[in-house]
Design a protein around this motif. Structure first.
Motif, PDB file in Angstrom:
ATOM      1  N   GLU A 292     -40.379 -23.595  16.472  1.00  0.00           N
ATOM      2  CA  GLU A 292     -40.338 -23.248  17.889  1.00  0.00           C
ATOM      3  C   GLU A 292     -39.509 -21.972  18.050  1.00  0.00           C
ATOM      4  OE1 GLU A 292     -39.382 -25.411  22.159  1.00  0.00           O
ATOM      5  OE2 GLU A 292     -38.404 -26.102  20.345  1.00  0.00           O
ATOM      6  N   SER A 293     -39.896 -21.118  18.997  1.00  0.00           N
ATOM      7  CA  SER A 293     -39.192 -19.849  19.233  1.00  0.00           C
ATOM      8  C   SER A 293     -39.112 -19.036  17.942  1.00  0.00           C
ATOM      9  CB  SER A 293     -37.784 -20.100  19.796  1.00  0.00           C
ATOM     10  OG  SER A 293     -37.853 -20.831  20.985  1.00  0.00           O
TER      11      SER A 293
ATOM     12  N   LEU B  90     -44.734 -22.779  17.666  1.00  0.00           N
ATOM     13  CA  LEU B  90     -44.845 -23.253  19.051  1.00  0.00           C
ATOM     14  C   LEU B  90     -44.145 -22.241  19.949  1.00  0.00           C
ATOM     15  CD1 LEU B  90     -44.017 -27.066  18.689  1.00  0.00           C
ATOM     16  CD2 LEU B  90     -46.260 -25.975  18.711  1.00  0.00           C
ATOM     17  N   HIS B  91     -44.856 -21.692  20.904  1.00  0.00           N
ATOM     18  CA  HIS B  91     -44.290 -20.689  21.789  1.00  0.00           C
ATOM     19  C   HIS B  91     -44.087 -21.277  23.185  1.00  0.00           C
ATOM     20  CE1 HIS B  91     -45.015 -17.658  18.736  1.00  0.00           C
ATOM     21  NE2 HIS B  91     -46.255 -18.105  18.625  1.00  0.00           N
ATOM     22  N   GLU B  92     -43.124 -20.726  23.906  1.00  0.00           N
ATOM     23  CA  GLU B  92     -42.857 -21.198  25.260  1.00  0.00           C
ATOM     24  C   GLU B  92     -44.095 -21.001  26.130  1.00  0.00           C
ATOM     25  OE1 GLU B  92     -39.386 -20.764  28.679  1.00  0.00           O
ATOM     26  OE2 GLU B  92     -39.228 -19.659  26.800  1.00  0.00           O
TER      27      GLU B  92
ATOM     28  N   THR C 215     -48.813 -28.874  21.630  1.00  0.00           N
ATOM     29  CA  THR C 215     -47.681 -29.808  21.673  1.00  0.00           C
ATOM     30  C   THR C 215     -47.216 -30.130  20.253  1.00  0.00           C
ATOM     31  OG1 THR C 215     -49.057 -31.782  21.531  1.00  0.00           O
ATOM     32  CG2 THR C 215     -48.700 -30.848  23.743  1.00  0.00           C
ATOM     33  N   PRO C 216     -46.011 -30.708  20.101  1.00  0.00           N
ATOM     34  CA  PRO C 216     -45.598 -31.163  18.769  1.00  0.00           C
ATOM     35  C   PRO C 216     -46.589 -32.121  18.131  1.00  0.00           C
ATOM     36  CG  PRO C 216     -43.705 -31.106  20.228  1.00  0.00           C
ATOM     37  CD  PRO C 216     -44.910 -30.819  21.085  1.00  0.00           C
TER      38      PRO C 216
ATOM     39  N   ALA D 195     -36.423 -27.171  15.312  1.00  0.00           N
ATOM     40  CA  ALA D 195     -36.512 -27.549  16.723  1.00  0.00           C
ATOM     41  C   ALA D 195     -35.228 -27.196  17.444  1.00  0.00           C
ATOM     42  CB  ALA D 195     -36.782 -29.050  16.841  1.00  0.00           C
TER      43      ALA D 195
ATOM     44  N   ARG E 207     -34.538 -26.841  20.651  1.00  0.00           N
ATOM     45  CA  ARG E 207     -34.283 -27.374  21.991  1.00  0.00           C
ATOM     46  C   ARG E 207     -34.241 -28.902  21.995  1.00  0.00           C
ATOM     47  NH1 ARG E 207     -37.663 -22.875  23.213  1.00  0.00           N
ATOM     48  NH2 ARG E 207     -36.722 -21.466  24.747  1.00  0.00           N
TER      49      ARG E 207
ATOM     50  N   SER F  28     -37.564 -30.500  22.593  1.00  0.00           N
ATOM     51  CA  SER F  28     -38.445 -30.589  21.424  1.00  0.00           C
ATOM     52  C   SER F  28     -38.196 -31.879  20.664  1.00  0.00           C
ATOM     53  CB  SER F  28     -38.199 -29.409  20.484  1.00  0.00           C
ATOM     54  OG  SER F  28     -38.300 -28.191  21.163  1.00  0.00           O
TER      55      SER F  28
END
Length: 339
Positions: free
Chosen positions: A74-75, A104-106, A111-112, A131, A133, A136
């Motif tokens: 993510e990010s 995974l981008h904002e 989804t996960p 992960a 966040r 997440s």
């Protein structure tokens, strides 16, 4: 190099040179634990002499493994997640594994659960999720898993195998360094507090500041960016009472130094600034930045070793923490006198 003719060398030729059975060669290739060191050495030397390359498809059929790790990031454009992905890729390659990444981008509809399903469809043996966040992790708890799962996050977790860089140690080292320089009023500019690393650094900052008995000053919640910190510094009407700023990452620190310079404040003469990450350019800031170095290489090695152990059903710790270290440069100095 042995002369093996025009055909590619095979496992029986390796066995013949090493003086073992082809089954022993297979066990060495699959890291079987019950192989004598001398036997393993002879097999590996024969493999090197013949330049033998095992048939990975055949190995996968025999072991029901693909030697592939899935990594969900993510990010992925941020320094930490990008560095972790690269470190895992390098460590995996060194042990004969490959990595299949999914970002995974904002705002992304992926989804996960979608990411996990996609990786399992591709036949990965295990999955690592970077992960950052808390949301997440909450989403990941609802995901159905059919392979071992490891999460890179700040703290231990009862649900997953977990590896982290020691955010508490790194933050403690920064506070101790600033206190040793005479600072008794330190501002912390955090990252977004839904990021687990930002929250861990914020908690560690308050705990260490309290243990030293220095002023309890409310933190400023940032967004990791240099622009936020630059705007914050430019908004200062006068030289503040605090004599040091601990920025939650190096981007924030460089934005601060830029803005403080524009406002006419001397760093570190009037305000010391410390960061976190030790990005490649940290040593070239003006002034060079005091910061916390994270050992991403060690983190990647730990991730791969824990996942391999889980795949092979070996006993492993539920949580591994990688030490951090402070790198002292010219952006921090003795505290000025505050009247």
């Amino acid at each position: 190099m042995a002369n093996v003719g025009s055909d590619k060398p095979n496992i029986r030729q390796v066995a013949s040179i090493a003086g073992v059975s082809h089954m022993t060669v297979s066990r060495v290739l699959n890291d079987h634990p019950n192989i004598k060191p001398e036997t393993r050495r002879r097999v590996l030397e024969a493999i090197e002499e013949l330049d033998y390359r095992p048939n990975l498809v055949a190995r996968a059929l025999a072991t029901q493994r693909t030697q592939r790790i899935g990594v969900i990031v993510e990010s992925a454009v941020a320094f930490g997640p990008t560095s972790i992905l690269r470190a895992v890729e390098l460590a995996a390659r060194a042990t004969g594994y490959s990595v299949t990444p999914i970002a995974l981008h904002e705002g992304d509809p992926l989804t996960p659960q979608d990411a996990v399903d996609g990786l399992i469809t591709q036949g990965v043996d295990a999955i690592c999720m970077v992960a950052p966040r808390s949301s997440s992790i909450a989403a990941l708890r609802r995901v159905s898993m059919s392979v071992p799962m490891l999460v890179v996050k700040a703290d231990a977790d009862p649900t997953f195998l977990t590896v982290s860089l020691d955010q508490h140690q790194g933050t403690t080292l920064v506070v101790d360094h600033l206190v040793a320089l005479g600072h008794r009023d330190i501002l912390h500019i955090s990252g977004p507090l839904d990021w687990l690393d930002a929250r861990a650094r914020e908690r560690a900052f308050h705990a260490r500041a309290k243990s030293w008995g220095i002023r309890e000053r409310p933190i400023v919640v940032g967004d990791w960016s240099a622009d936020f910190a630059y705007d914050f510094a430019m908004g200062l009407k006068r030289l503040p009472d605090y004599t040091a700023i601990f920025a939650a990452n190096d981007d924030t620190a460089i934005g601060l130094i830029h803005g403080l310079h524009e406002r006419g404040f001397d760093v570190p003469g009037e305000i010391s600034v410390a960061g976190f990450d030790d990005v490649p350019l940290a040593r070239h800031f003006v002034p060079p930045l005091t910061t916390v170095r994270q050992d991403f290489h060690a983190l990647g090695g730990a991730v791969v070793e824990m996942l391999r152990a889980a795949i092979e059903q070996r006993e492993i710790p539920q949580f591994t923490r990688i030490p951090t270290e402070i790198v002292v440069r010219a952006s921090t100095a003795a505290a000025r006198e505050v009247r």
